[in-house]
Structures are given as structure tokens and as C-alpha cells.
Design an enzyme around this catalytic site. Structure first.
Site, PDB file in Angstrom:
ATOM      1  N   GLN A   1       0.795  -1.226   0.000  1.00 21.58           N
ATOM      2  CA  GLN A   1       0.000   0.000   0.000  1.00 21.58           C
ATOM      3  C   GLN A   1       0.830   1.280   0.000  1.00 21.58           C
ATOM      4  O   GLN A   1       0.338   2.317  -0.429  1.00 21.58           O
ATOM      5  CB  GLN A   1      -0.963  -0.020   1.182  1.00 21.58           C
ATOM      6  CG  GLN A   1      -2.041  -1.083   1.015  1.00 21.58           C
ATOM      7  CD  GLN A   1      -2.955  -1.164   2.211  1.00 21.58           C
ATOM      8  OE1 GLN A   1      -2.629  -1.808   3.190  1.00 21.58           O
ATOM      9  NE2 GLN A   1      -4.081  -0.494   2.156  1.00 21.58           N
TER      10      GLN A   1
ATOM     11  N   HIS B   1      -1.844  -4.635 -12.603  1.00 20.76           N
ATOM     12  CA  HIS B   1      -1.335  -4.385 -13.955  1.00 20.76           C
ATOM     13  C   HIS B   1      -2.316  -4.849 -15.020  1.00 20.76           C
ATOM     14  O   HIS B   1      -2.301  -4.368 -16.138  1.00 20.76           O
ATOM     15  CB  HIS B   1       0.023  -5.075 -14.152  1.00 20.76           C
ATOM     16  CG  HIS B   1       1.102  -4.392 -13.376  1.00 20.76           C
ATOM     17  ND1 HIS B   1       2.358  -4.905 -13.211  1.00 20.76           N
ATOM     18  CD2 HIS B   1       1.097  -3.215 -12.696  1.00 20.76           C
ATOM     19  CE1 HIS B   1       3.080  -4.088 -12.478  1.00 20.76           C
ATOM     20  NE2 HIS B   1       2.342  -3.050 -12.149  1.00 20.76           N
TER      21      HIS B   1
ATOM     22  N   ASP C   1       2.318   0.679  -8.031  1.00 21.30           N
ATOM     23  CA  ASP C   1       3.674   0.713  -8.598  1.00 21.30           C
ATOM     24  C   ASP C   1       4.565   1.750  -7.916  1.00 21.30           C
ATOM     25  O   ASP C   1       5.742   1.514  -7.686  1.00 21.30           O
ATOM     26  CB  ASP C   1       3.632   1.027 -10.104  1.00 21.30           C
ATOM     27  CG  ASP C   1       3.125  -0.157 -10.917  1.00 21.30           C
ATOM     28  OD1 ASP C   1       2.794  -1.201 -10.305  1.00 21.30           O
ATOM     29  OD2 ASP C   1       3.046  -0.034 -12.151  1.00 21.30           O
TER      30      ASP C   1
ATOM     31  N   ARG D   1       3.855   0.338  12.881  1.00 22.12           N
ATOM     32  CA  ARG D   1       3.590  -1.017  12.381  1.00 22.12           C
ATOM     33  C   ARG D   1       3.618  -0.998  10.853  1.00 22.12           C
ATOM     34  O   ARG D   1       2.849  -0.275  10.236  1.00 22.12           O
ATOM     35  CB  ARG D   1       2.234  -1.503  12.886  1.00 22.12           C
ATOM     36  CG  ARG D   1       1.779  -2.837  12.273  1.00 22.12           C
ATOM     37  CD  ARG D   1       0.430  -3.266  12.842  1.00 22.12           C
ATOM     38  NE  ARG D   1      -0.029  -4.525  12.266  1.00 22.12           N
ATOM     39  CZ  ARG D   1      -1.009  -4.640  11.362  1.00 22.12           C
ATOM     40  NH1 ARG D   1      -1.635  -3.571  10.900  1.00 22.12           N
ATOM     41  NH2 ARG D   1      -1.373  -5.816  10.906  1.00 22.12           N
TER      42      ARG D   1
ATOM     43  N   HIS E   1       1.030  -9.158   4.610  1.00 20.78           N
ATOM     44  CA  HIS E   1      -0.148  -8.307   4.491  1.00 20.78           C
ATOM     45  C   HIS E   1      -0.688  -8.440   3.055  1.00 20.78           C
ATOM     46  O   HIS E   1      -0.709  -7.476   2.300  1.00 20.78           O
ATOM     47  CB  HIS E   1       0.209  -6.865   4.845  1.00 20.78           C
ATOM     48  CG  HIS E   1      -0.956  -6.019   5.270  1.00 20.78           C
ATOM     49  ND1 HIS E   1      -1.043  -5.403   6.504  1.00 20.78           N
ATOM     50  CD2 HIS E   1      -2.097  -5.691   4.639  1.00 20.78           C
ATOM     51  CE1 HIS E   1      -2.175  -4.722   6.591  1.00 20.78           C
ATOM     52  NE2 HIS E   1      -2.831  -4.875   5.462  1.00 20.78           N
TER      53      HIS E   1
ATOM     54  N   ASN F   1      -1.871 -10.815   8.310  1.00 18.94           N
ATOM     55  CA  ASN F   1      -2.841  -9.760   8.561  1.00 18.94           C
ATOM     56  C   ASN F   1      -4.238 -10.143   8.066  1.00 18.94           C
ATOM     57  O   ASN F   1      -4.404 -10.477   6.895  1.00 18.94           O
ATOM     58  CB  ASN F   1      -2.399  -8.474   7.852  1.00 18.94           C
ATOM     59  CG  ASN F   1      -3.294  -7.310   8.216  1.00 18.94           C
ATOM     60  OD1 ASN F   1      -3.275  -6.845   9.359  1.00 18.94           O
ATOM     61  ND2 ASN F   1      -4.110  -6.864   7.293  1.00 18.94           N
ATOM     62  N   GLU F   2      -5.219 -10.064   8.948  1.00 19.29           N
ATOM     63  CA  GLU F   2      -6.635 -10.205   8.577  1.00 19.29           C
ATOM     64  C   GLU F   2      -6.888 -11.388   7.650  1.00 19.29           C
ATOM     65  O   GLU F   2      -7.360 -11.231   6.522  1.00 19.29           O
ATOM     66  CB  GLU F   2      -7.145  -8.912   7.932  1.00 19.29           C
ATOM     67  CG  GLU F   2      -7.081  -7.738   8.866  1.00 19.29           C
ATOM     68  CD  GLU F   2      -7.788  -6.504   8.326  1.00 19.29           C
ATOM     69  OE1 GLU F   2      -8.313  -6.539   7.192  1.00 19.29           O
ATOM     70  OE2 GLU F   2      -7.832  -5.497   9.057  1.00 19.29           O
TER      71      GLU F   2
ATOM     72  N   ASN G   1      -7.632  -5.969  14.669  1.00 18.11           N
ATOM     73  CA  ASN G   1      -7.934  -4.913  13.700  1.00 18.11           C
ATOM     74  C   ASN G   1      -9.433  -4.684  13.760  1.00 18.11           C
ATOM     75  O   ASN G   1     -10.205  -5.630  13.563  1.00 18.11           O
ATOM     76  CB  ASN G   1      -7.544  -5.327  12.286  1.00 18.11           C
ATOM     77  CG  ASN G   1      -6.035  -5.370  12.091  1.00 18.11           C
ATOM     78  OD1 ASN G   1      -5.267  -5.205  13.033  1.00 18.11           O
ATOM     79  ND2 ASN G   1      -5.608  -5.595  10.868  1.00 18.11           N
TER      80      ASN G   1
ATOM     81  N   TYR H   1     -12.890  -2.344  12.732  1.00 15.42           N
ATOM     82  CA  TYR H   1     -13.514  -1.283  11.938  1.00 15.42           C
ATOM     83  C   TYR H   1     -15.042  -1.278  12.033  1.00 15.42           C
ATOM     84  O   TYR H   1     -15.647  -0.237  12.229  1.00 15.42           O
ATOM     85  CB  TYR H   1     -13.136  -1.421  10.459  1.00 15.42           C
ATOM     86  CG  TYR H   1     -11.673  -1.170  10.174  1.00 15.42           C
ATOM     87  CD1 TYR H   1     -11.198   0.124   9.990  1.00 15.42           C
ATOM     88  CD2 TYR H   1     -10.767  -2.216  10.098  1.00 15.42           C
ATOM     89  CE1 TYR H   1      -9.860   0.352   9.727  1.00 15.42           C
ATOM     90  CE2 TYR H   1      -9.423  -1.984   9.839  1.00 15.42           C
ATOM     91  CZ  TYR H   1      -8.975  -0.697   9.652  1.00 15.42           C
ATOM     92  OH  TYR H   1      -7.653  -0.467   9.391  1.00 15.42           O
TER      93      TYR H   1
ATOM     94  N   GLU I   1      -5.069  -2.151  14.349  1.00 14.36           N
ATOM     95  CA  GLU I   1      -5.644  -1.246  13.340  1.00 14.36           C
ATOM     96  C   GLU I   1      -6.998  -0.745  13.802  1.00 14.36           C
ATOM     97  O   GLU I   1      -7.787  -1.491  14.373  1.00 14.36           O
ATOM     98  CB  GLU I   1      -5.864  -1.947  11.983  1.00 14.36           C
ATOM     99  CG  GLU I   1      -4.638  -2.119  11.134  1.00 14.36           C
ATOM    100  CD  GLU I   1      -4.949  -2.722   9.765  1.00 14.36           C
ATOM    101  OE1 GLU I   1      -6.066  -2.529   9.243  1.00 14.36           O
ATOM    102  OE2 GLU I   1      -4.058  -3.401   9.223  1.00 14.36           O
TER     103      GLU I   1
END
Ligand SMILES: *[C@@H]1O[C@H](CO)[C@@H](O)[C@H](O)[C@H]1NC(C)=O
Ligand SMILES: *[C@@H]1O[C@H](CO)[C@@H](O)[C@H](O)[C@H]1NC(C)=O
Ligand SMILES: *[C@@H]1O[C@H](CO)[C@@H](O)[C@H](O)[C@H]1NC(C)=O
Ligand SMILES: *[C@@H]1O[C@H](CO)[C@@H](O)[C@H](O)[C@H]1NC(C)=O
Ligand SMILES: CC(=O)N[C@H]1CO[C@H](CO)[C@@H](O)[C@@H]1O
Length: 510
Positions: free
Chosen positions: A38, A58, A71, A96, A141, A185-186, A326, A328, A398
Site C-alpha cells: 500500500q 497491472h 507501482d 507497524r 499483508h 494480517n486479517e 484490527n 472497523y 488497526e
């Protein structure tokens, strides 16, 4: 007189009881998070291999709303000193970030180790430590090496050993300096959301077996890396290690749905936690039963949930030194009506539970409509973890809120973070849950998966049109650094005047 004094003391005690403590315990730590794909960019720099996100973006098949790629992203591969500088400016206790598997092992396997990749993370870790900021490192991740993806990815049991091999390389490079690790992660997002939707990596829609094979192999791969850490590294370097789970709190839609809500939590959280954190290990018994029932009814001769052998149960049980959360979103759950299609698990409902998921009524949302503002869910979720798995140490790895555009005056995000931190304090002081850390997603704006660059979670804005990828603090950055400095939820940190004054001191206009 004595009656007056008595009343006075009485009122003081009452106020003490009613006004919740706003101060965080001395061992409580604040941080912010990013992940490799990311923010890094440098997608083909200095010998990096290709991962599934490189490939998927891509191909421009409309999976990413703005057809963008990672990219260059925030170009943290080149601008990492800026990231360290702003982490310092915020006063973070920890940062992190995740390691790109193919930046270290270009093929995904250990036949070749990329020196430039090794140096990149080494320099980042050293620079953070030099500023007194603890690096918290995630091994994976979501950026799977394409070669491993092409061999079946998380549905191939060999990934357990391949992940273990990768983890050993990373520990041997950095465990002398990194003391807090999360493995994967997740996993619920990569396994359940991924295979159920087909609109996310692994870019395969196979909701029948995909999520469950992936689920089991993630747990084994996590355990494998934990065992490697435990046997080969912990005695030399110390440190702690866990898995970061995405916990979406599930509430009953009506009082009749209390049992269903519990089943929903076991389906979502239990499937990724019970094997590690429960006394007995293995799958949550209620889910084992439900999956067998549903699978037989569908004509399969055994459960679609792959069983654990006793040996595997033992191997996975107890492989975490803390619980990484995490957090949300919140869903309400209710049974599907006759003839109603529950849709897909993690999106709209669950065919396995014949249940429908809806967001709570009358809540506001972040720019991403996946995130309803429903702070009390966090406290309930944390209490549930303690009830299920005992008095384990919890770190929130998170929590965050997205905006769109430049949006430097992100007061709604400030309210969001403040309200969720209030719930963390209630967890600590009212429910005696041992929460010792809170991490904002994200340090900086980044490539937000399918949202491309449209959804902005950063405490710092990143100008993606600028070759320099200039980072500029939002109001939320000033708020968060104020809270960190005070180690308390000081209302001054929320005041517009204070935030504007501070932004002027930093020579930019809010
Ligand atoms: C993204 O690419 C797809 C497929 O080429 C195309 O249909 C779509 O219009 C593009 N979207 C944008 C926002 O450019
Ligand atoms: C939600 O808001 C609507 C319209 O403002 C109101 O009629 C309704 O009673 C609210 N529902 C709840 C559960 O608060
Ligand atoms: C919370 O967990 C931390 C880390 O394991 C530990 O040091 C601390 O003693 C625990 N606190 C309580 C109150 O149990
Ligand atoms: C909140 O900030 C004010 C203003 O700087 C300060 O005087 C006060 O001590 C702070 N409160 C707490 C609880 O830290
Ligand atoms: C003790 C401490 O750090 N206090 C700070 C709390 O936050 C305010 C701003 O609201 C600062 O001015 C204080 O110095």
C-alpha cells in the site's frame, strides 16, 4: 458542618465514579500502521519479485475503482526517511509496517535473497529505533508471491512450510531488533472475503472450499512461524508474536437472534482464534457442528470445514503471546426470511448460517461505506475476547476512518478516533480487559486496495500527483499527537482553535 463535609466527600466520590478516567495506563502505547504494497511502490526496484497485487493491478480488469496500481504508491521505498520523520513528529511509540515477501525472496522461495530488499527494511528499522520508535512488523499483508499463488496459494497445504521458510529468513535478519511481530494480517479478509467475492485477491471465486482450506492453512502457517520463532530465535532475542485478526463485531438484530449472533461471531472471529487461543484448540465446536450439518445437507459426504488432526490441534494451540485486533465495522445479524438469498459471507450474509448481515440503523459512515461509526462495538468485542479466551493481553493493531480528497480538516476522523479511544478506556477500567496498545490505520494515505487512491485513511495526506509524494499532516495528526503527548483524552486536543493554532506553528494552513 460535619454534614456539609460528609456531603462534600460524598459528591467527590460520586464524581469520581461517574467521570470515567481519561488517562491511559503508563504501559499503554500508541502507534500507526501501513502495509508494504500500500505504501512502498518500487514495485520492480532493485531485484524485487512479483506478487499477486502487482499482477492484478497491472491487468486493469476494473477490480480497482480508479484502475490504479501500487507501482509507486506513497513511494515509501524511496521516501521512508519521511515516514520515520513524521512518525517522530507524531510522537508515536511504535510504527507497524509489513514486509514484502518478494522484496526479500524474489521467487517466494529461499533459493535467492535480495540484498537490496534486506537493506531497505534494515535501514527503516534502524532509523525508527534511533528515534525511539518501536518497529512492529507484519510478515504478510496480502502480497503473495505469484509463484506461490500459481501453485494454489493458501489452498495448497505446502504453503505452511513455504511461509515457515520465509518467516525464518525474516527472523534471522531482524529479530535482533524487532521485538513485536504479527504473522498474517486479517486472514478472514484474504480467505473469506477473497474466495467468497472473487473481487479481491486471490482473484478466485470459490466460496465452497476456498475459504475453509485457506482458513486452516493460515492457522497452520501462523503456528509454524510461531514455533520457528519460539525454538530458534526467542531465547537469543526475546520478543512476542501473534496474528492480526480482523474483528467485525456482530450484534443480534432482535432479542430472538442472540444465539445466531454468537454463532456469527464464532464463524467470523472464532474460526481464526479458537484454534490458537482456546483451551481445547481446533475449530469452534458450534461451527464444526453447523458446517457438518450444512455440508451433509448439500450432498457432500463430509464437512467442508477441513478437520484438524489431534497433532495439528496441539501444534496450533497456544501460538500467540498477545491478541492483535484490527477493528472497523459492526453488523447486525438476523435469520434469512423464507426464500431470501443470504448472499455471501462477509458481504451480505451467510449461506452456512442462513443469515443476513446489515449495518446498524442510523449510524454515520466514513467515506468507505464499509465503516459505520459505532464505537461501543469495540468495547463489546474486547469483552467478548476476554470471555472467550481469558485474560489475554490485547493490542489494537488497526482502527481507522477514511475521507476523500485532500481533506486536511478531517474533524470527523478526530471524533471517530476519540470515541473509539473512549471505549478502549472503558474496556481497561470498567471491564478490566488488558489492552496495551492502539494503532491508527494509517500513518499516511496509501493504495487502499479496491478503492485505489480514492479512500484516504492517512493521518498525513499524500499528494499522489507530486513526484515527491509530499506528506502533509491532517488535523487528525495534530489531534493524535496531542493525545499521545498527554497520555490522556484531553478535550483540548479536540478543539478546533487548538488544532488551527498548532497547524500554524507547523507553517501550513488547515
Ligand atoms: C478501468 O478499466 C476497465 C477495464 O479496462 C474499464 O472498463 C473502466 O472504465 C476503467 N475505469 C476507469 C475509472 O478508468
Ligand atoms: C432512525 O432514524 C429515523 C429517521 O430519522 C427515525 O424515524 C427512526 O426512528 C430511527 N431509528 C432508530 C432505531 O433510532
Ligand atoms: C497486561 O499484559 C502485559 C503484557 O503481557 C503484562 O505485562 C501486564 O502485567 C498485564 N496487565 C495486567 C493488569 O494483567
Ligand atoms: C489537558 O491540557 C491542559 C492544557 O494544556 C493541561 O493543563 C491539562 O493538564 C491536561 N489534562 C490532562 C488530564 O492531562
Ligand atoms: C502533560 C501534557 O503533555 N500536557 C499537554 C496536553 O495537551 C495540551 C494541548 O491540549 C498541551 O498544551 C499540554 O502541554
Amino acid at each position: 458542618d460535619s454534614i456539609f463535609v460528609f456531603n462534600y466527600v460524598f459528591i467527590l466520590v460520586l464524581v469520581g465514579l461517574l467521570v470515567p478516567c481519561r488517562r491511559f495506563p503508563p504501559n499503554f502505547k500508541f502507534g500507526a500502521s501501513t502495509s508494504a504494497y500500500q505504501v512502498e511502490g518500487g514495485w520492480n526496484a532493485d531485484g524485487k519479485g512479483v506478487n499477486i497485487w502487482d499482477r492484478i493491478t497491472h491487468e486493469h480488469r476494473g477490480l480497482i475503482v480508479d484502475n490504479s496500481t501500487g507501482d509507486v504508491a506513497a513511494d515509501s521505498y524511496h521516501k521512508w526517511r519521511e515516514d520515520v520523520r513524521i512518525a517522530k513528529e507524531l510522537g508515536l511509540d511504535f510504527y507497524r509496517f509489513s514486509i514484502s515477501w518478494v522484496r526479500i525472496l524474489p521467487s517466494g522461495f529461499t533459493n535467492e535473497i535480495n540484498k537490496a530488499g534486506v537493506k531497505y527494511y534494515s535501514d527503516l528499522i534502524d532509523a525508527l529505533l534511533a528515534e525511539g520508535i518501536e518497529p512492529i512488523v507484519t510478515l504478510y499483508h496480502w502480497d503473495l508471491p505469484v509463484r506461490i499463488h500459481d501453485l494454489g496459494g493458501w489452498t495448497n497445504p505446502s504453503i505452511v512450510d513455504w511461509f515457515g521458510d520465509y518467516a525464518r529468513v525474516i527472523f534471522s535478519l531482524y529479530a535482533n531488533r524487532v521485538k513485536t511481530w504479527t504473522t498474517i494480517n486479517e486472514a478472514v479478509v484474504l480467505c473469506d472475503f477473497g474466495y467468497n467475492s472473487g473481487i479481491f485477491v486471490p482473484d478466485i471465486k470459490e466460496p465452497i472450499f476456498g475459504p475453509y482450506l485457506c482458513n486452516k492453512h493460515v492457522l497452520l502457517a501462523h503456528a509454524k512461524s510461531y514455533r520457528i520463532f519460539d525454538r530458534e530465535f526467542r531465547h537469543k532475542y526475546g520478543g512476542r508474536i501473534s496474528i492480526s485478526n480482523h474483528l467485525l463485531w456482530i450484534e443480534p438484530s432482535s432479542p430472538q437472534d442472540v444465539e445466531l449472533a454468537e454463532l456469527g461471531r464464532e464463524h467470523l472471529v472464532g474460526r481464526y482464534s479458537h484454534a490458537i487461543f482456546s483451551k481445547d484448540g481446533g475449530w469452534p465446536p458450534s461451527i464444526e457442528k453447523q458446517m457438518l450439518k450444512v455440508s451433509l445437507a448439500q450432498g457432500y459426504k463430509e464437512s467442508r470445514l477441513p478437520p484438524f488432526t489431534e497433532e495439528e490441534k496441539k501444534f496450533v494451540r497456544g501460538t500467540a503471546d498477545f491478541y492483535a485486533v484490527n477493528f472497523y465495522a459492526t453488523y447486525l445479524i438476523r435469520p434469512a426470511k423464507p426464500g431470501e438469498d443470504p448472499g455471501l459471507w462477509f458481504l451480505t450474509g451467510s449461506p452456512e448460517l442462513n443469515a443476513v448481515l446489515e449495518h446498524p440503523p442510523n449510524v454515520s459512515y466514513s467515506f468507505s461505506k464499509l465503516i459505520p461509526v459505532y464505537p461501543k462495538a469495540l468495547r463489546r468485542q474486547l469483552a467478548w475476547l476476554k470471555k472467550q479466551y481469558g485474560d489475554i493481553n490485547i493490542i489494537i493493531t488497526e482502527n481507522g476512518f477514511s475521507v476523500s480528497g485532500v481533506h486536511l480538516e478531517d474533524y470527523k476522523k478526530i471524533q471517530f478516533i476519540n470515541q473509539y479511544l473512549e471505549q478502549v478506556l472503558l474496556s481497561i477500567y470498567e471491564d478490566n480487559v488488558n489492552v496495551t496498545g492502539y494503532t491508527v490505520w494509517s500513518l499516511i494515505d496509501n493504495f487502499e486496495w479496491m478503492d485505489g487512491y480514492t479512500s484516504k485513511y492517512g493521518l498525513y495526506h499524500v499528494n499522489f500527483d507530486d513526484p515527491e509524494r509530499k506528506r502533509t499532516p491532517r488535523a487528525s495528526a495534530i489531534y493524535f499527537s496531542c493525545v499521545i503527548k498527554n497520555r490522556s483524552l484531553n478535550d483540548t486536543c479536540l478543539e478546533k482553535n487548538y488544532l488551527i493554532e498548532q497547524s500554524k506553528l507547523r507553517r501550513y494552513e488547515l
